[in-house]
Design a protein around this motif. Structure first.
Motif, mmCIF file in Angstrom:
data_model
loop_
_atom_site.group_PDB
_atom_site.id
_atom_site.type_symbol
_atom_site.label_atom_id
_atom_site.label_comp_id
_atom_site.label_asym_id
_atom_site.label_seq_id
_atom_site.Cartn_x
_atom_site.Cartn_y
_atom_site.Cartn_z
ATOM 1 N N GLY A 263 3.234 -58.812 8.750
ATOM 2 C CA GLY A 263 2.609 -59.721 7.863
ATOM 3 C C GLY A 263 2.080 -58.914 6.761
ATOM 4 O O GLY A 263 1.595 -59.488 6.081
ATOM 5 N N MET A 264 2.206 -57.796 6.800
ATOM 6 C CA MET A 264 1.490 -56.832 5.723
ATOM 7 C C MET A 264 1.964 -56.853 4.325
ATOM 8 O O MET A 264 1.239 -57.140 3.360
ATOM 9 N N SER A 265 3.193 -56.803 4.208
ATOM 10 C CA SER A 265 3.764 -56.469 3.044
ATOM 11 C C SER A 265 3.828 -58.070 2.349
ATOM 12 O O SER A 265 3.478 -57.857 0.959
ATOM 13 N N SER A 266 3.793 -59.224 2.854
ATOM 14 C CA SER A 266 3.652 -60.371 2.253
ATOM 15 C C SER A 266 2.300 -60.783 1.934
ATOM 16 O O SER A 266 1.981 -61.129 0.850
ATOM 17 N N THR A 267 1.148 -60.315 2.490
ATOM 18 C CA THR A 267 -0.135 -60.336 2.497
ATOM 19 C C THR A 267 -0.415 -59.444 1.118
ATOM 20 O O THR A 267 -1.195 -59.938 0.130
ATOM 21 N N PHE A 268 0.020 -58.408 1.010
ATOM 22 C CA PHE A 268 -0.017 -57.563 -0.325
ATOM 23 C C PHE A 268 0.434 -58.043 -1.404
ATOM 24 O O PHE A 268 0.030 -58.301 -2.767
ATOM 25 N N ALA A 269 1.563 -58.862 -1.331
ATOM 26 C CA ALA A 269 2.362 -59.592 -2.409
ATOM 27 C C ALA A 269 1.435 -60.551 -2.774
ATOM 28 O O ALA A 269 1.385 -60.691 -3.919
ATOM 29 N N ALA A 270 0.806 -61.429 -1.918
ATOM 30 C CA ALA A 270 -0.037 -62.349 -2.306
ATOM 31 C C ALA A 270 -1.135 -62.015 -3.045
ATOM 32 O O ALA A 270 -1.376 -62.584 -4.042
ATOM 33 N N VAL A 271 -1.820 -60.816 -2.503
ATOM 34 C CA VAL A 271 -3.082 -60.433 -2.961
ATOM 35 C C VAL A 271 -2.846 -59.849 -4.359
ATOM 36 O O VAL A 271 -3.538 -60.086 -5.254
ATOM 37 N N SER A 272 -1.546 -59.185 -4.508
ATOM 38 C CA SER A 272 -1.361 -58.430 -5.945
ATOM 39 C C SER A 272 -0.931 -59.375 -7.055
ATOM 40 O O SER A 272 -1.148 -59.244 -8.074
ATOM 41 N N SER A 273 -0.551 -60.805 -6.571
ATOM 42 C CA SER A 273 0.046 -61.672 -7.565
ATOM 43 C C SER A 273 -1.251 -62.553 -7.765
ATOM 44 O O SER A 273 -1.296 -63.657 -8.496
ATOM 45 N N GLY A 274 -2.475 -62.087 -7.303
ATOM 46 C CA GLY A 274 -3.485 -63.093 -7.589
ATOM 47 C C GLY A 274 -3.844 -64.333 -7.251
ATOM 48 O O GLY A 274 -4.636 -65.211 -7.711
ATOM 49 N N LYS A 275 -3.433 -64.587 -6.044
ATOM 50 C CA LYS A 275 -3.568 -65.921 -5.352
ATOM 51 C C LYS A 275 -4.871 -66.117 -4.387
ATOM 52 O O LYS A 275 -5.499 -64.982 -4.383
ATOM 53 N N ARG A 276 -5.112 -67.331 -4.170
ATOM 54 C CA ARG A 276 -5.969 -67.192 -3.063
ATOM 55 C C ARG A 276 -5.365 -67.184 -1.730
ATOM 56 O O ARG A 276 -4.597 -67.754 -1.406
ATOM 57 N N VAL A 277 -5.884 -66.076 -1.125
ATOM 58 C CA VAL A 277 -5.341 -65.611 0.220
ATOM 59 C C VAL A 277 -6.078 -65.918 1.206
ATOM 60 O O VAL A 277 -7.226 -65.394 1.417
ATOM 61 N N MET A 278 -5.992 -66.831 2.223
ATOM 62 C CA MET A 278 -6.395 -67.130 3.388
ATOM 63 C C MET A 278 -6.015 -66.151 4.505
ATOM 64 O O MET A 278 -4.948 -66.354 4.753
ATOM 65 N N LYS B 106 4.615 -70.662 -8.761
ATOM 66 C CA LYS B 106 4.218 -72.214 -8.444
ATOM 67 C C LYS B 106 3.037 -72.079 -7.387
ATOM 68 O O LYS B 106 2.546 -73.183 -7.054
ATOM 69 N N THR B 107 3.354 -70.921 -6.512
ATOM 70 C CA THR B 107 2.261 -70.981 -5.174
ATOM 71 C C THR B 107 0.697 -70.853 -5.878
ATOM 72 O O THR B 107 0.461 -69.687 -6.535
ATOM 73 N N ASP B 108 -0.123 -71.703 -5.259
ATOM 74 C CA ASP B 108 -1.507 -71.356 -5.510
ATOM 75 C C ASP B 108 -2.408 -70.751 -4.225
ATOM 76 O O ASP B 108 -2.991 -69.807 -4.498
ATOM 77 N N PHE B 109 -1.986 -71.137 -3.227
ATOM 78 C CA PHE B 109 -2.866 -70.837 -1.876
ATOM 79 C C PHE B 109 -1.810 -69.922 -0.979
ATOM 80 O O PHE B 109 -0.589 -70.944 -0.736
ATOM 81 N N VAL B 110 -2.214 -69.067 -0.410
ATOM 82 C CA VAL B 110 -1.269 -68.336 0.730
ATOM 83 C C VAL B 110 -2.092 -68.134 1.988
ATOM 84 O O VAL B 110 -3.051 -67.760 1.945
ATOM 85 N N MET B 111 -1.511 -69.000 3.000
ATOM 86 C CA MET B 111 -2.054 -68.675 4.236
ATOM 87 C C MET B 111 -1.271 -67.554 4.962
ATOM 88 O O MET B 111 -0.085 -67.756 5.245
ATOM 89 N N ALA B 112 -1.928 -66.427 4.971
ATOM 90 C CA ALA B 112 -1.278 -65.178 5.675
ATOM 91 C C ALA B 112 -1.443 -65.407 7.458
ATOM 92 O O ALA B 112 -2.670 -65.007 7.794
ATOM 93 N N ALA B 113 -0.440 -65.998 7.938
ATOM 94 C CA ALA B 113 -0.838 -66.165 9.450
ATOM 95 C C ALA B 113 0.559 -65.675 10.263
ATOM 96 O O ALA B 113 0.682 -66.474 11.240
ATOM 97 N N ILE B 114 1.211 -64.669 9.622
ATOM 98 C CA ILE B 114 2.168 -64.006 10.472
ATOM 99 C C ILE B 114 1.316 -63.206 11.350
ATOM 100 O O ILE B 114 0.072 -62.661 11.163
ATOM 101 N N VAL B 115 1.964 -62.569 12.642
ATOM 102 C CA VAL B 115 1.127 -61.882 13.448
ATOM 103 C C VAL B 115 1.488 -60.539 13.303
ATOM 104 O O VAL B 115 2.972 -60.011 13.084
ATOM 105 N N GLY B 116 0.758 -59.696 13.433
ATOM 106 C CA GLY B 116 1.092 -58.015 13.430
ATOM 107 C C GLY B 116 1.194 -57.572 12.230
ATOM 108 O O GLY B 116 1.138 -58.288 11.030
ATOM 109 N N SER B 117 1.696 -56.308 12.102
ATOM 110 C CA SER B 117 1.869 -55.603 10.891
ATOM 111 C C SER B 117 3.241 -56.321 9.952
ATOM 112 O O SER B 117 3.203 -56.004 8.860
#
Ligand code: NAD
Ligand code: MG
Length: 383
Positions: free
Chosen positions: A103-118, A90-101
């Motif tokens: 945040g990496m795994s969740s950024t990858f998860a958002a990117v790999s599932s085809g979201k708009r990643v801000m 159900k997620t369309d847009f993900v704001m990746a705003a965790i600080v530091g490394s």
């Protein structure tokens, strides 16, 4: 209606994102929020925005929040839950705003599932590099920069990259721009976090003071825009009104201007390719003091040079640089090392760390772990 997940919702970028969303209640739904352990602040956000999901990485913080949160909000905990909300169907847009490394795994998860990643979490791209870019190409994810300089360049490149000769990232110069180099050994965490133009989290504030922030941004720009290190320059612009420059072969230079307020870049990442209200005041250049530009002092701000070296060296060097920086900044904030020891820690860690090729997410995570250990031992051995 777009469902937005904000990773790092209690931080400076997270709160600014919620502010932009609140101007557009018919366009965006606050679907999921995450934080590390700040459950009281998250409770306030729950009351105000009633998300469907909340992730507290810290289990005790999740338990405390569960006791007082309004009904109907599912509260999850643990690191894996970050990726679960980032990739939720159900997620369309993900704001990746965790600080530091972190945040990496969740950024990858958002990117790999085809979201708009801000992408605010620049460390994800410094670590993940072309793995992250390729994952976005494969899944069809839109990777939209939120870092103000990269948003500026992204906006200037809407007509295409053809004929681009170089870019210039603008840098405020941070709180120590005018401090004598020999006085830097005495500066305190409080002084380092007192940024003249931007109100940000502690880690990025220290990065701005050392100019490692600009170093990380050079690496971020290399991957985002696929430019050679020699095409990426840094120019000091203390007023932070011009957010970067793009130079073209025909002599034209494009730039994007605005008050130093992250809501402009956040708003553009949300509304791209169109625009909408962000809550940012209008810029009035007639009321603006003069705009200055000069070259950075690479002897005084050693971190900037280290970042260029790591980028040119390639392979695991950017990831090692980032890991050593995170460890050193934390040690500085905890008053275990001095300000100038930050660059020394990074330089020594880069010297010691063995070369390796990072071609999987697991190898990136492992390099981060090993580099942190090396950086810690460099600090413990008294530098
Ligand atoms: P911040 O410290 O204000 O907020 C960080 C957020 O991440 C908080 O919500 C915190 O709970 C969460 N967090 C911290 N550690 C975590 C962990 N281990 N696991 C999960 N969540 C964790 O930071 P910020 O200033 O908002 O910066 C966030 C990111 O955006 C950074 O990568 C920074 O470089 C980038 N950025 C920030 C600005 C700015 O103006 N603040 C500008 C450009 C880029
Ligand atoms: Mg920036």
């Amino acid at each position: 209606m777009k469902n937005v997940a904000i990773l790092g919702a209690t931080g400076s970028i997270g709160v600014n994102t919620l502010d932009v969303l609140s101007h557009h209640p018919n366009k965006y739904n606050v679907f999921a929020l995450s934080a590390n352990d700040s459950w009281r602040k998250m409770h306030e956000l729950c009351l105000k925005y009633t998300p469907e999901f909340v992730v507290m990485v810290n289990a005790d913080a999740a338990e405390s929040l569960r006791k007082i949160a309004p009904e109907g909000i599912t509260i999850l905990h643990g690191e894996n839950a970050l990726s679960d909300i980032a990739s939720h169907q159900k997620t369309d847009f993900v704001m990746a705003a965790i600080v530091g490394s972190a945040g990496m795994s969740s950024t990858f998860a958002a990117v790999s599932s085809g979201k708009r990643v801000m992408l605010a979490n620049k460390e994800s791209l410094v670590l993940g590099g072309n793995l992250l870019i390729d994952a976005a190409k494969e899944s069809g994810a839109e990777l939209i920069p939120v870092d103000s300089e990269h948003s500026a360049i992204f906006q200037c490149l809407q007509g295409g990259k053809e004929g681009l000769s170089k870019i210039q990232l603008t840098a405020s110069g941070g709180p120590f721009l005018k401090t004598q180099a020999d006085a830097l050994c005495r500066v305190t965490p409080k002084q380092a976090c007192n940024h003249p133009n931007w109100k940000m989290g502690k880690k990025i504030s220290v990065d701005s003071a050392t100019m490692m922030n600009k170093g990380l941004e050079v690496i971020e720009a290399h991957f985002l825009f696929q430019l050679e290190p020699s095409q990426i320059e840094v120019v000091i612009h203390p007023q932070s009104i011009i957010h970067s420059f793009v130079y073209f072969d025909d002599g034209s230079v494009l730039s994007q201007l605005g008050l130093p307020d992250m809501r402009s870049a956040i708003s553009y990442a949300l509304s791209y390719p169109s625009r909408h209200i962000s809550g940012v005041d209008k810029l009035d250049l007639t009321k603006q003091e003069s705009l200055e530009f000069f070259s950075p002092d690479m002897n005084k701000f050693k971190c900037l040079g280290l970042a260029y070296e790591a980028l040119i060296q390639g392979k695991n060097a950017p990831g090692t640089l980032n890991a050593a920086n995170e460890v050193a900044v934390e040690a500085f904030l905890n008053k275990k090392i001095g300000f100038l020891d930050i660059s020394t820690t990074i330089e020594k860690t880069l010297d010691i760390a063995p070369d390796s090729i990072l071609d999987t997410l697991a190898s990136v995570v492992e390099n981060d772990r090993v580099s942190r250990q090396i950086a810690l031992s460099v600090i413990e051995s008294g530098l």
